[in-house]
Design a protein around this motif. Sequence first.
Motif, PDB file in Angstrom:
ATOM      1  N   VAL A 129       0.957  -1.226   0.076  1.00 44.78           N
ATOM      2  CA  VAL A 129       0.099   0.025  -0.043  1.00 44.78           C
ATOM      3  C   VAL A 129       0.821   1.410   0.036  1.00 44.78           C
ATOM      4  N   ILE A 130       0.786   2.033  -0.938  1.00 52.89           N
ATOM      5  CA  ILE A 130       1.242   3.492  -0.984  1.00 52.89           C
ATOM      6  C   ILE A 130       0.729   4.353  -0.068  1.00 52.89           C
ATOM      7  N   PRO A 131       1.187   4.949   0.908  1.00 53.28           N
ATOM      8  CA  PRO A 131       0.493   5.680   1.848  1.00 53.28           C
ATOM      9  C   PRO A 131       0.337   7.197   1.317  1.00 53.28           C
ATOM     10  N   GLN A 132      -0.659   7.751   2.104  1.00 52.89           N
ATOM     11  CA  GLN A 132      -0.985   9.115   1.488  1.00 52.89           C
ATOM     12  C   GLN A 132       0.011  10.122   2.127  1.00 52.89           C
ATOM     13  N   THR A 133       0.697   9.709   3.369  1.00 49.62           N
ATOM     14  CA  THR A 133       1.426  10.881   4.057  1.00 49.62           C
ATOM     15  C   THR A 133       2.633   9.805   4.621  1.00 49.62           C
ATOM     16  N   ALA A 134       3.747  10.674   5.014  1.00 48.73           N
ATOM     17  CA  ALA A 134       4.818  10.120   5.401  1.00 48.73           C
ATOM     18  C   ALA A 134       5.380  11.269   6.352  1.00 48.73           C
ATOM     19  N   THR A 135       5.951  10.840   7.444  1.00 49.53           N
ATOM     20  CA  THR A 135       6.574  12.148   8.380  1.00 49.53           C
ATOM     21  C   THR A 135       8.084  11.520   8.654  1.00 49.53           C
ATOM     22  N   ALA A 136       8.693  12.664   9.372  1.00 48.97           N
ATOM     23  CA  ALA A 136      10.185  12.663   9.822  1.00 48.97           C
ATOM     24  C   ALA A 136      10.518  13.698  10.673  1.00 48.97           C
ATOM     25  N   HIS A 137      11.152  13.515  11.559  1.00 44.31           N
ATOM     26  CA  HIS A 137      11.588  14.386  12.475  1.00 44.31           C
ATOM     27  C   HIS A 137      13.174  14.907  12.143  1.00 44.31           C
ATOM     28  N   VAL A 138      13.403  16.087  12.251  1.00 44.83           N
ATOM     29  CA  VAL A 138      14.764  16.778  12.074  1.00 44.83           C
ATOM     30  C   VAL A 138      15.132  17.476  13.457  1.00 44.83           C
ATOM     31  N   ASP A 139      16.149  17.383  13.927  1.00 48.53           N
ATOM     32  CA  ASP A 139      16.706  18.117  15.080  1.00 48.53           C
ATOM     33  C   ASP A 139      17.616  19.464  14.334  1.00 48.53           C
ATOM     34  N   GLY A 140      17.035  20.324  14.487  1.00 42.84           N
ATOM     35  CA  GLY A 140      17.778  21.519  13.694  1.00 42.84           C
ATOM     36  C   GLY A 140      18.337  22.518  15.000  1.00 42.84           C
TER      37      GLY A 140
END
Length: 435
Positions: A301-312
């Motif tokens: 299944v290709i998801p509608q959303t994906a997330t990531a976190h970045v420490d800036g």
Amino acid sequence: MTVLSGEDEVAELCRDLIRIDSTNTGDNTGPGERAAAEYVAGKLAEVGLEPRILESDDRRASVIARIEGEDSSRGALLLHGHLDVVPFHAEDWTHHPLSGEIADGCVWGRGAVDMKNMDAMILAVVRQRLSEGRRPPRDVVLAFTADEEAGGAYGAQWLSEEHPELFEGCTEAIGEVGGFSVSLDDDRRLYLIEAAEKGIAWMRLTARGRAGHGSMLSAENAITELAEAVGRIGRYEWPVRLTPTVETFLVETSRALGVELDLDDAEATVAKLGPLARMIGAVLRNTANPTMLQGGYKANVIPQTATAHVDGRFLPGYEDEFFKTIDELLGPNVTREFVYHDIALETGFDGPLVRAMADALAAEDPGALAVPYTLSGGTDLKAFSRLGMRGFGFAPLRLPADLDFSGMFHGVDERVPVDSLQFGVRVLDRFLDAC
């Protein structure tokens, strides 16, 4: 009751604090700081202070006390330390992180470096001075806070917003992550005093596409969009930006090392600092490190959303440049939102307070050279600065040349030499006389 000298009791105070579990899980489910706060308040009450324990939530407790100085018309000094510590995996440690074990001349345990060592030094100095009837030249406010390790929403931020009256008159502040030694040779040591902090931008990135079957063609794949954005951010080479604090540090360090400084190649000077290069190298430029990825729920299944976190982390004066670059790297189909965002700080390395720190160090270590540096992380000073305080990191410790002190922050086998704690007590005592 009889109070031991600060040098005699600082190690036991540190051990006691380490044995109190004040782990901060970051989600408000840990044990909290209440037990540690009660311990601290009890030690302060024994020498005649009237400490207040304030809870921002169940078990999330901070301690505030004020010592009247000889001249209360002067601006007051804040001494602050946090009571919480980061989590640990006990099986990875040589000695249990809640044991407060003394071995090989060191106190071991979670918080021995960050920052129950400084809490213990403050307590030891204050207890000795008050038991001897020695008042500081000006008012001193003591703050032992909750929640620093998760940004201070239950600690310094809450205190500064809900109880600013407790810090009335405070113009300067002394806290953590500074004043520790880095050996140049047998006779000379740099003592790094924090005069600046990078700003913080913990961000959640979200890519949106079109959901579909994994076997079909897809030109709008959220995971692909996100992966490309994360790759661009993670591989981006941020340009060197020398802030005043960093430049002063490089100039003073190069002079002490006897090497020629080329400000166009600042990294060459930093490389000569051994293990400390990890900490100092991070403040030559802004940084952004991807830390978490999440997307999809089934292989086909290709998801509608994906997330990531970045420490800036951005340098003082370079916040706008940082976010402009991040937005260019994200691309058109990825958005960002803050998980946590806080300011950068910087103050000049001059004035009576700086002289008091440098003189106190030199009196106890004739080979001391006090230099300013920028912290790549953040401290409670960010919150207290909003009340108009100018602050520094100054938890003085003379350390063995072979101890990777900076590498133990949030690491395994945290430990602090007993004689370093005793050195810190002597320096803080001299500093309070002169401040």
